[in-house]
Scaffold this motif. Structure first.
Motif, PDB file in Angstrom:
ATOM      1  N   VAL A  90       0.830  -1.200   0.000  1.00 35.81           N
ATOM      2  CA  VAL A  90       0.000   0.000   0.000  1.00 35.81           C
ATOM      3  C   VAL A  90       0.870   1.258   0.000  1.00 35.81           C
ATOM      4  N   THR A  91       1.926   1.270   0.790  1.00 37.47           N
ATOM      5  CA  THR A  91       2.811   2.432   0.850  1.00 37.47           C
ATOM      6  C   THR A  91       3.453   2.705  -0.508  1.00 37.47           C
ATOM      7  N   ALA A  92       3.956   1.662  -1.148  1.00 33.92           N
ATOM      8  CA  ALA A  92       4.626   1.824  -2.438  1.00 33.92           C
ATOM      9  C   ALA A  92       3.665   2.310  -3.519  1.00 33.92           C
ATOM     10  N   VAL A  93       2.466   1.737  -3.549  1.00 35.98           N
ATOM     11  CA  VAL A  93       1.523   2.114  -4.604  1.00 35.98           C
ATOM     12  C   VAL A  93       0.961   3.510  -4.362  1.00 35.98           C
ATOM     13  N   LEU A  94       0.828   3.921  -3.112  1.00 38.04           N
ATOM     14  CA  LEU A  94       0.334   5.270  -2.796  1.00 38.04           C
ATOM     15  C   LEU A  94       1.258   6.339  -3.360  1.00 38.04           C
ATOM     16  N   VAL A  95       2.559   6.126  -3.224  1.00 39.00           N
ATOM     17  CA  VAL A  95       3.545   7.113  -3.671  1.00 39.00           C
ATOM     18  C   VAL A  95       3.679   7.131  -5.187  1.00 39.00           C
ATOM     19  N   THR A  96       3.605   5.984  -5.817  1.00 40.61           N
ATOM     20  CA  THR A  96       3.909   5.896  -7.256  1.00 40.61           C
ATOM     21  C   THR A  96       2.674   5.775  -8.138  1.00 40.61           C
ATOM     22  N   TYR A  97       1.483   5.865  -7.578  1.00 39.24           N
ATOM     23  CA  TYR A  97       0.260   5.627  -8.343  1.00 39.24           C
ATOM     24  C   TYR A  97       0.092   6.562  -9.551  1.00 39.24           C
ATOM     25  N   PRO A  98       0.395   7.860  -9.447  1.00 36.32           N
ATOM     26  CA  PRO A  98       0.235   8.736 -10.625  1.00 36.32           C
ATOM     27  C   PRO A  98       0.990   8.231 -11.855  1.00 36.32           C
ATOM     28  N   LEU A  99       2.179   7.684 -11.669  1.00 35.03           N
ATOM     29  CA  LEU A  99       2.935   7.150 -12.803  1.00 35.03           C
ATOM     30  C   LEU A  99       2.281   5.903 -13.365  1.00 35.03           C
ATOM     31  N   ASP A 100       1.584   5.154 -12.523  1.00 39.34           N
ATOM     32  CA  ASP A 100       0.874   3.976 -12.999  1.00 39.34           C
ATOM     33  C   ASP A 100      -0.300   4.383 -13.886  1.00 39.34           C
ATOM     34  N   VAL A 101      -0.966   5.463 -13.522  1.00 35.54           N
ATOM     35  CA  VAL A 101      -2.072   5.982 -14.332  1.00 35.54           C
ATOM     36  C   VAL A 101      -1.557   6.458 -15.690  1.00 35.54           C
ATOM     37  N   ILE A 102      -0.460   7.200 -15.684  1.00 35.94           N
ATOM     38  CA  ILE A 102       0.124   7.694 -16.931  1.00 35.94           C
ATOM     39  C   ILE A 102       0.535   6.527 -17.819  1.00 35.94           C
ATOM     40  N   ARG A 103       1.173   5.546 -17.242  1.00 36.08           N
ATOM     41  CA  ARG A 103       1.623   4.384 -17.999  1.00 36.08           C
ATOM     42  C   ARG A 103       0.445   3.632 -18.610  1.00 36.08           C
ATOM     43  N   ALA A 104      -0.651   3.485 -17.850  1.00 31.44           N
ATOM     44  CA  ALA A 104      -1.826   2.772 -18.349  1.00 31.44           C
ATOM     45  C   ALA A 104      -2.448   3.504 -19.535  1.00 31.44           C
ATOM     46  N   ARG A 105      -2.499   4.808 -19.449  1.00 30.05           N
ATOM     47  CA  ARG A 105      -3.122   5.579 -20.535  1.00 30.05           C
ATOM     48  C   ARG A 105      -2.282   5.526 -21.813  1.00 30.05           C
ATOM     49  N   LEU A 106      -0.986   5.608 -21.661  1.00 36.79           N
ATOM     50  CA  LEU A 106      -0.120   5.530 -22.839  1.00 36.79           C
ATOM     51  C   LEU A 106      -0.162   4.139 -23.458  1.00 36.79           C
ATOM     52  N   ALA A 107      -0.255   3.120 -22.615  1.00 37.09           N
ATOM     53  CA  ALA A 107      -0.263   1.750 -23.111  1.00 37.09           C
ATOM     54  C   ALA A 107      -1.584   1.385 -23.771  1.00 37.09           C
ATOM     55  N   PHE A 108      -2.679   2.036 -23.376  1.00 40.49           N
ATOM     56  CA  PHE A 108      -3.989   1.670 -23.895  1.00 40.49           C
ATOM     57  C   PHE A 108      -4.276   2.260 -25.274  1.00 40.49           C
ATOM     58  N   GLN A 109      -3.741   3.440 -25.556  1.00 43.89           N
ATOM     59  CA  GLN A 109      -4.030   4.047 -26.847  1.00 43.89           C
ATOM     60  C   GLN A 109      -3.241   3.353 -27.954  1.00 43.89           C
ATOM     61  N   VAL A 110      -3.793   3.376 -29.158  1.00 46.74           N
ATOM     62  CA  VAL A 110      -3.199   2.652 -30.276  1.00 46.74           C
ATOM     63  C   VAL A 110      -2.424   3.564 -31.208  1.00 46.74           C
TER      64      VAL A 110
END
Length: 285
Positions: A90-110
């Motif tokens: 939980v601690t690790a994901v709380l700090v780094t979550y914004p980068l996970d969102v950015i990564r997901a959006r870039l990976a989803f678009q074609v």
């Protein structure tokens, strides 16, 4: 190594319109054909930036949480290891979550329909989706899922490691390089135990990972307003696609990427502890 599998997992999880009808192997081939070989690595830049602080925070906080919980519940407490693992995740994901969102959006678009890169994605989310609020879309299912995921992964690894060292066959362990009177898992055994821990944790928490991805992608999906809460996401996915093709869509490829990832992470973690002579300072760890 696992970035292509990660990209395909996101495409299948969130039912991307270009690839939703394909199997795992067909999706890999289709991505290369439609987007080129580098298409398999979309979003990997954000992932590489994220993984350094994520890994560091997770393992360091696990050791700290373990000290605290074991001081409360005892050195051999299973609950202490479970709580420490959950807290670390939980601690690790709380700090780094914004980068996970950015990564997901870039990976989803074609074809770059929405974002042109990490900075543009950050700028767009900040100005169009409520600043920091936009970067924590889907955090609740992530938080809920991380508790069993990290808790089970660390608990399984730590418990299996202790059992094998203390009661398992001698060939599965070896003398510690820094403390010859102590034994540690062999590298091969470490990899197997880490992989099993990762597979078990992923299986239990995977539906919440699907909900997280759906919510993270926001307006990139059709009718994003219907995903008001993580419970709604799970219900809609189940109603439309069922259990296997909805809530567990992409699980097979997730095993291919998560098992070696978690396996190597735990093995390198133990190796570095031994190399830096930390093992002797963490009795019972």
């Amino acid at each position: 190594m696992i970035a292509p599998l990660d990209r395909v997992k996101i495409l299948l999880q969130a039912q991307n319109e270009h690839y939703r009808h394909l199997s795992v192997t067909s999706a890999v081939t289709a991505v290369v054909k439609k987007e080129g070989f580098l298409g398999l690595y979309k979003g990997n830049g954000a992932m590489m930036i994220r993984i350094f602080p994520y890994g560091a925070i997770q393992f360091v906080s696990f050791e700290q949480y373990k000290k605290i919980t074991q001081s409360w519940l005892g050195q051999d407490s299973h609950i202490a290891r479970l709580i420490a693992g959950s807290g670390a995740g939980v601690t690790a994901v709380l700090v780094t979550y914004p980068l996970d969102v950015i990564r997901a959006r870039l990976a989803f678009q074609v074809h770059g329909e929405h974002y042109s890169g990490i900075i543009h994605t950050f700028h767009s989310i900040w100005h169009q989706e409520g600043k920091m609020k936009g970067f924590y879309r889907g955090f609740i299912p992530t938080f809920i899922g991380m508790i069993p995921y990290a808790g089970i992964a660390f608990y399984t690894y730590e418990t299996a490691k202790r059992f094998i060292v203390e009661q398992g066959p001698r060939f599965l362990s070896k003398p510690s390089p820094s403390q010859p009177d102590e034994r540690v898992l062999s590298t091969a055994c470490n990899l197997v135990v880490g992989g099993v821990a990762g597979a078990l944790a992923q299986t239990i928490s995977y539906p919440l990972d699907v909900a997280r991805r759906k919510m993270q992608l926001g307006h990139m999906l059709a009718n994003p307003h219907q995903f008001g809460s993580w419970l709604q996401v799970l219900l809609i996915v189940y109603q439309r696609h069922g259990f296997k093709k909805g809530l567990y869509r992409g699980l097979s490829i997730n095993y291919l990427r998560a098992i070696p990832s978690v396996s190597v992470s735990f093995t390198v973690y133990e190796f570095m502890k031994q190399l830096l002579n930390i093992q002797s300072k963490q009795k019972g760890s």
